[in-house]
Design an enzyme around this catalytic site. Sequence first.
Site, short mmCIF file in Angstrom:
data_model
loop_
_atom_site.label_atom_id
_atom_site.label_comp_id
_atom_site.label_asym_id
_atom_site.label_seq_id
_atom_site.Cartn_x
_atom_site.Cartn_y
_atom_site.Cartn_z
N SER A 8 49.29 29.85 50.83
CA SER A 8 49.45 28.75 49.97
C SER A 8 48.38 27.61 50.32
O SER A 8 48.07 27.49 51.52
CB SER A 8 50.62 28.08 50.06
N LYS A 40 57.73 32.18 50.77
CA LYS A 40 56.69 31.78 49.79
C LYS A 40 56.93 31.47 48.46
O LYS A 40 56.87 30.29 47.93
CB LYS A 40 55.67 32.68 49.86
N HIS A 57 58.88 28.02 48.44
CA HIS A 57 57.80 27.31 48.52
C HIS A 57 57.50 26.91 47.15
O HIS A 57 57.29 25.77 46.76
CB HIS A 57 56.70 27.76 49.33
N ASN A 58 57.01 27.88 46.54
CA ASN A 58 56.42 27.71 44.98
C ASN A 58 57.52 27.06 44.16
O ASN A 58 57.21 26.39 43.17
CB ASN A 58 56.08 28.98 44.48
N GLU A 66 57.60 23.64 44.85
CA GLU A 66 56.06 23.00 44.20
C GLU A 66 56.50 22.77 42.96
O GLU A 66 56.10 21.75 42.15
CB GLU A 66 55.14 24.18 44.46
N HIS A 105 92.81 35.42 35.27
CA HIS A 105 91.90 35.58 36.52
C HIS A 105 92.49 35.10 37.74
O HIS A 105 91.87 35.09 38.85
CB HIS A 105 90.53 34.93 36.08
#
Length: 483
Positions: free
Chosen positions: A129, A184, A187-188, A191, A452
Site C-alpha cells: 500500500s 490488505k 486495509h482497503n 480506506e 425457527h
Amino acid sequence: MKKADIGMVGLAVMGENLSMNLESKGFTVAVFNYEVEWVDRFTNGRGAGKNFIGCHSYQELVDSLERPRKIFMMIRAGSPVDSVIEQLIPLLDEGDILIDGGNSHYPDTIRRTKLVESKGMYYVGTGVSGGEEGALKGPSMMPGGSPEAWPHVKELFQAICAKTEDGSPCCDWVGENGAGHFVKMVHNGIEYGDMQLICEAYQVMKDGLALSNDEMAEVFKAWNKTELESYLIEITGEILSHKEEDGTYTVDCVLDTAGQKGTGKWTAIEALNEGIPLTMIGEAVFARCLSAIKEERMEASQAFPRTIPTFEGDKAAFVEDIKKALYAAKIISYAQGYSLMKSAAQSHNWNLNYGGIALMWRGGCIIRSVFLGKIKEAYDKNPELSNLLLDEYFNSTLKELIPSWRRVVSWAIGAGIPVPTFSSALSYFDGFTSQRVPANLLQAQRDYFGAHTYERVDQPRGEFFHTNWTGDGSSAVSGSYKV
C-alpha cells in the site's frame, strides 16, 4: 556476471517503482515484462547505469537469479497471476520463492500457496500500500503465505518499506497462506470508509455551511495538525486549493462518479460471510455505487427537488462538531475492521498480531495516520481486546465526541444532506452499546412463520423453544442454526 538478488515481473508503475526502490537499497534486480519492449525501455531509460538486469524471457529471468530464487510479481490480480505462476513453476527449483504483490483476493492466495508448496517451492502473498509514491519511497507491506519464505525475503522487504518515526519497519510477517492479502483487503475497506467520511464532511461544509474551497482547504490543513493528522486529510487540503490554468478549482471540474477496483466490495462480502457488522465500510462501498448512477440521480433530483437550508448557527463551532464527528466515525470504522480480522483469524487459524498490523499501517500506506498509534497501544496493552471501543482511550474519547457526532448527523439529515457513513457508524455505536435490541421480536417472527425456535431470557443460553403461536401449528420445528 553477478546474479540478481530478486526478480521483478511487471514493469507498470508499481513494478517499475518497486524495482527502483530495491535497487536504491543496494539490491540487484532482474526485470521482465510480458511486453518485452518495456524491459529495454526501462533499462535504457530510467534504469540506465543502475544495477538492473534486463530479461526477455522467463528462462532468462530465472537464470539471472541467486538461489533461492525470489521472483516478485507486480501484475494485475486474477488470471494473469495464475498464468505467470504456471509458466514459472517448471523453471524453478525446490526452495525458490514466488511473491505476489498485487491486490489479489485472499482465497486465490490460499489456493496458490497450496499449489506452489506442493511443487516444493514457497509462496508469499503480500499487500503493498502507498500507491506509486509509496512503491518508490517506501510502502506499507503486509506479507503472508509460506512461513519458510519469510527469513529469505525479510531483509528485502524491510529495507524497502516505510519506517515509523522511531525507524520501525512498516512490514512484518502477518500469517499463513492468505493472511497478508486478507489484511490488505481490510486495509482497503477501511480506506473506502476514511475517504467517504472525509467526503461527507466536505459536503456538509460545502452545501450546509456554504464554505468556499479555500476555506475548506484551510479547515483540512488545520485538522491535519490535530488527532486527525493523516495522509488523506493532508491531500484533501491540497486537492481543495488546486486550481486550473483559468483559475477554476480542479475539484469542481471532477465528475461526481467514483470508481472502485473491488477490494472494498470483497471486504463487505467477507464481513457477511463472517457475520461481522461491517456497516460503515459497507455504506462506503454503496456510496460509490450510488455515485456511479449519475444519470438516474439527475432524473431523481428533478422528481424530488429540495433546497438545502443554510446553517444559521455558529459556523466555527459546527466545523469543530464536524471534526469530532469525523473522528468518532473513524474510530467505528477501524473497530469494525479489526473485528472482521479477529473473526477471520479464528476461521482460518491465523495468528494475527493486531498491534503489529497497526504499526504496518502507521507509515507508507494510504490510511497512514497518527491515530494508528493509539490502536497499536490498545492491542499492545491487551492483545485479546474484543473490540476497540472497549479500550480505555477509545472509550473515553468517544464519550467526548458523541454530542458533536449526534448534532452533525441530525442536522445533516434534517437538511437533506446524505451522510451514509456518519449515520451508519452512529447506528452501529448505538446498537453495540445497547443492552437490548429488538431482535427478540424478530426471532419471534421467525418462529411464528418458520418454527425457527428461540432462546428465552429466563432459561440458560443454548436451550431453544418453539411456541404454537396460532394454536393450529404442530410441535415440529425447523431447528436453529447460524449461516
